[in-house]
Design a protein around this motif. Structure first.
Motif, PDB file in Angstrom:
ATOM      1  N   ALA A   9       0.640  -1.161  -0.069  1.00 14.28           N
ATOM      2  CA  ALA A   9       0.209  -0.135   0.426  1.00 14.28           C
ATOM      3  C   ALA A   9       1.057   1.088  -0.490  1.00 14.28           C
ATOM      4  CB  ALA A   9      -0.957   0.296   0.898  1.00 14.28           C
ATOM      5  N   ARG A  10       1.984   1.203   0.847  1.00 12.34           N
ATOM      6  CA  ARG A  10       2.773   2.546   0.618  1.00 12.34           C
ATOM      7  C   ARG A  10       3.985   2.948  -0.403  1.00 12.34           C
ATOM      8  NH1 ARG A  10       4.129   0.506   6.820  1.00 12.34           N
ATOM      9  NH2 ARG A  10       2.854   1.705   7.490  1.00 12.34           N
ATOM     10  N   SER A  22       4.906  15.090  -7.578  1.00 10.49           N
ATOM     11  CA  SER A  22       5.221  15.737  -6.293  1.00 10.49           C
ATOM     12  C   SER A  22       4.373  15.426  -5.004  1.00 10.49           C
ATOM     13  CB  SER A  22       4.701  17.109  -6.140  1.00 10.49           C
ATOM     14  OG  SER A  22       3.235  17.444  -6.575  1.00 10.49           O
ATOM     15  N   ILE A  23       4.204  15.628  -3.699  1.00 13.98           N
ATOM     16  CA  ILE A  23       3.445  15.126  -2.662  1.00 13.98           C
ATOM     17  C   ILE A  23       2.316  15.492  -2.743  1.00 13.98           C
ATOM     18  CG2 ILE A  23       3.041  15.035  -0.559  1.00 13.98           C
ATOM     19  CD1 ILE A  23       5.888  13.335  -0.519  1.00 13.98           C
ATOM     20  N   ARG A  24       2.092  16.983  -2.977  1.00 15.67           N
ATOM     21  CA  ARG A  24       0.570  17.064  -3.299  1.00 15.67           C
ATOM     22  C   ARG A  24      -0.098  16.600  -4.299  1.00 15.67           C
ATOM     23  NH1 ARG A  24      -3.320  19.123  -0.138  1.00 15.67           N
ATOM     24  NH2 ARG A  24      -1.565  21.020   0.918  1.00 15.67           N
ATOM     25  N   GLY A  25       0.400  16.607  -5.195  1.00 14.78           N
ATOM     26  CA  GLY A  25      -0.061  16.106  -7.007  1.00 14.78           C
ATOM     27  C   GLY A  25      -0.467  14.590  -5.882  1.00 14.78           C
ATOM     28  N   LEU A  32      -5.894  11.912  -0.178  1.00  9.17           N
ATOM     29  CA  LEU A  32      -5.091  12.101   1.028  1.00  9.17           C
ATOM     30  C   LEU A  32      -5.582  13.568   1.448  1.00  9.17           C
ATOM     31  CD1 LEU A  32      -3.038   9.116   0.759  1.00  9.17           C
ATOM     32  CD2 LEU A  32      -5.842   8.967   1.982  1.00  9.17           C
ATOM     33  N   GLU A  33      -4.794  13.449   2.688  1.00  8.74           N
ATOM     34  CA  GLU A  33      -4.317  14.775   2.995  1.00  8.74           C
ATOM     35  C   GLU A  33      -2.486  14.887   2.743  1.00  8.74           C
ATOM     36  OE1 GLU A  33      -5.468  17.896   4.438  1.00  8.74           O
ATOM     37  OE2 GLU A  33      -7.283  17.161   4.042  1.00  8.74           O
ATOM     38  N   ALA A  34      -1.619  15.731   2.627  1.00  7.40           N
ATOM     39  CA  ALA A  34      -0.579  16.098   1.953  1.00  7.40           C
ATOM     40  C   ALA A  34       0.275  15.680   3.089  1.00  7.40           C
ATOM     41  CB  ALA A  34      -0.110  16.947   1.330  1.00  7.40           C
ATOM     42  N   SER A  35      -0.269  15.897   4.372  1.00  9.52           N
ATOM     43  CA  SER A  35       0.615  15.776   5.698  1.00  9.52           C
ATOM     44  C   SER A  35       0.553  13.931   6.017  1.00  9.52           C
ATOM     45  CB  SER A  35       0.348  16.452   6.093  1.00  9.52           C
ATOM     46  OG  SER A  35      -1.457  16.042   6.987  1.00  9.52           O
ATOM     47  N   VAL A  36      -0.932  13.724   5.310  1.00 10.71           N
ATOM     48  CA  VAL A  36      -0.730  12.428   5.665  1.00 10.71           C
ATOM     49  C   VAL A  36      -0.127  11.170   4.236  1.00 10.71           C
ATOM     50  CG1 VAL A  36      -2.339  10.082   5.977  1.00 10.71           C
ATOM     51  CG2 VAL A  36      -3.197  12.494   6.016  1.00 10.71           C
ATOM     52  N   LEU A  37      -0.096  11.873   3.645  1.00 13.20           N
ATOM     53  CA  LEU A  37       0.895  10.972   1.847  1.00 13.20           C
ATOM     54  C   LEU A  37       2.007  10.969   2.654  1.00 13.20           C
ATOM     55  CD1 LEU A  37       0.668   9.298   0.057  1.00 13.20           C
ATOM     56  CD2 LEU A  37       0.855  11.281  -1.430  1.00 13.20           C
ATOM     57  N   SER A  38       2.527  12.551   3.571  1.00 16.05           N
ATOM     58  CA  SER A  38       4.095  12.405   3.534  1.00 16.05           C
ATOM     59  C   SER A  38       4.696  11.274   4.720  1.00 16.05           C
ATOM     60  CB  SER A  38       4.118  13.975   3.906  1.00 16.05           C
ATOM     61  OG  SER A  38       6.168  14.329   4.736  1.00 16.05           O
ATOM     62  N   GLN A  42       7.665   8.452   4.787  1.00 19.77           N
ATOM     63  CA  GLN A  42       8.928   8.523   5.089  1.00 19.77           C
ATOM     64  C   GLN A  42       8.919   6.850   5.923  1.00 19.77           C
ATOM     65  OE1 GLN A  42       8.107  12.222   8.155  1.00 19.77           O
ATOM     66  NE2 GLN A  42       8.089  13.550   6.428  1.00 19.77           N
ATOM     67  N   THR A  43       7.761   6.779   6.448  1.00 18.89           N
ATOM     68  CA  THR A  43       7.314   5.127   7.015  1.00 18.89           C
ATOM     69  C   THR A  43       8.234   4.352   5.950  1.00 18.89           C
ATOM     70  OG1 THR A  43       5.434   5.875   8.692  1.00 18.89           O
ATOM     71  CG2 THR A  43       6.275   2.883   7.872  1.00 18.89           C
ATOM     72  N   LEU A  44       7.820   4.757   4.761  1.00 21.61           N
ATOM     73  CA  LEU A  44       8.734   3.467   4.005  1.00 21.61           C
ATOM     74  C   LEU A  44       9.850   3.855   3.725  1.00 21.61           C
ATOM     75  CD1 LEU A  44       8.229   1.469   1.515  1.00 21.61           C
ATOM     76  CD2 LEU A  44       7.441   3.878   0.470  1.00 21.61           C
ATOM     77  N   GLU A  45      10.146   5.003   3.647  1.00 24.13           N
ATOM     78  CA  GLU A  45      11.761   4.984   3.473  1.00 24.13           C
ATOM     79  C   GLU A  45      12.337   4.591   4.828  1.00 24.13           C
ATOM     80  OE1 GLU A  45      12.789   9.351   1.512  1.00 24.13           O
ATOM     81  OE2 GLU A  45      11.393   9.110   3.105  1.00 24.13           O
TER      82      GLU A  45
END
Length: 301
Positions: A9-10, A22-25, A32-38, A42-45
């Motif tokens: 999923a990530r 981009s994160i926003r795109g 989703l909210e951009a902050s949630v996706l960000s 980061q978790t995936l990294e």
């Protein structure tokens, strides 16, 4: 990799960011909210133990690790699509999805002959048809966003396999009353230097051939009109605003209706035009895709 299990999923979230740039795109595409996706990225990294994006005030820049992960994501999605298509074929009478990337000059014979006959035996198969330049067709097949490509003089690519090819000489296309319409001999390019000329936009196979043909004969072909649409080229000729270059297949129905005429060209480059049927190297196509390719072989090659 810190975690032996990859969170698919990530990875899908990551692919959405790569596709959008981009994160926003990516967040807008996923709802989703951009902050949630960000945070998901980061978790995936952390899970993979690599940095996927370089972050700055102006946005994110993919790293080399991101390119590797994107290739994995594309392959995983392709395998999932193939599995789904194969299971659907087993359980629901020839269902499936076929993605085509086609040079616009071959859309008419593809629809009138290939898809018409194919649909009679495969009514439940979905077909997405994307009209692209030959360069774009190669890219889509290589990246597995298209299952089958039909292109004119496409550039070679390591990830792409040519399944079939056929010479399709490019002709001069004029309106029926044009001074060259009844010409019985091949026309040299120098004969066209004072004609208003319409050409495809840069990046399209026909435009690249025109440039090469002019270079070989030292004839400067300067277009009065440029477009990314074969239909627009035909309209310009029908309205006696310009002449253009196309294959016989692209204007077959127009010639049959008496709306356009084709004239042979005295040029080695135009006479060496080739249409190619391309697929991704090493990819296993669904049975529906293989059947469609057989129809393309029959009607276009």
């Amino acid at each position: 990799m810190k975690n032996s299990q990859i969170n698919e999923a990530r990875v899908a979230y990551f692919a959405a960011v790569m596709d959008a740039g981009s994160i926003r795109g990516g967040a807008d595409r996923l709802g989703l909210e951009a902050s949630v996706l960000s945070r998901q990225i980061q978790t995936l990294e952390r899970e993979l133990g690599v940095q996927l994006f370089l972050r700055s005030a102006r946005g994110v820049t993919p790293t080399d690790a991101a390119a590797v992960l994107l290739s994995y994501a594309r392959t995983a999605q392709s395998n999932a699509n193939l599995l789904k298509a194969q299971l659907e074929e087993l359980t629901s009478a020839k269902r499936g999805l076929i993605r085509l990337a086609v040079a616009e000059g071959f859309i008419e014979p593809l629809v009138e002959y290939v898809l018409r006959d194919f649909n009679q035996a495969h009514e439940k198969v979905e077909v997405t048809l994307t009209l692209v330049s030959s360069v774009e067709a190669v890219r889509m097949v290589a990246e597995d966003t298209a299952d089958i490509g039909l292109a004119i003089n496409p550039p070679p690519a390591e990830q792409v396999l040519v399944r079939n090819r056929r010479a399709r000489p490019t002709r001069l296309v004029v309106w029926p009353e044009h001074r060259l319409a009844s010409c019985k001999t091949a026309v040299p390019l120098n004969e066209l230097l004072h004609e208003p000329l319409a050409l495809m936009s840069p990046g399209y196979g026909l435009r690249q051939m025109a440039q090469l043909a002019g270079y070989v004969e030292r004839a400067s072909l300067r277009p009065k009109y440029m477009t990314s649409s074969v239909a627009a080229l035909k309209l310009l000729v029908r309205n006696q605003l310009a002449v253009t270059f196309m294959s016989d297949a692209a204007v077959e129905s127009d010639v049959r209706r008496g709306e356009l005429k084709t004239v042979p060209l005295e040029n080695a480059v135009f006479n060496a035009t080739e249409v190619q049927l391309i697929v991704k190297s090493g990819k296993t196509l669904s049975s529906a895709s293989q059947t469609l390719m057989a129809y393309i072989d029959q009607h276009i090659f």
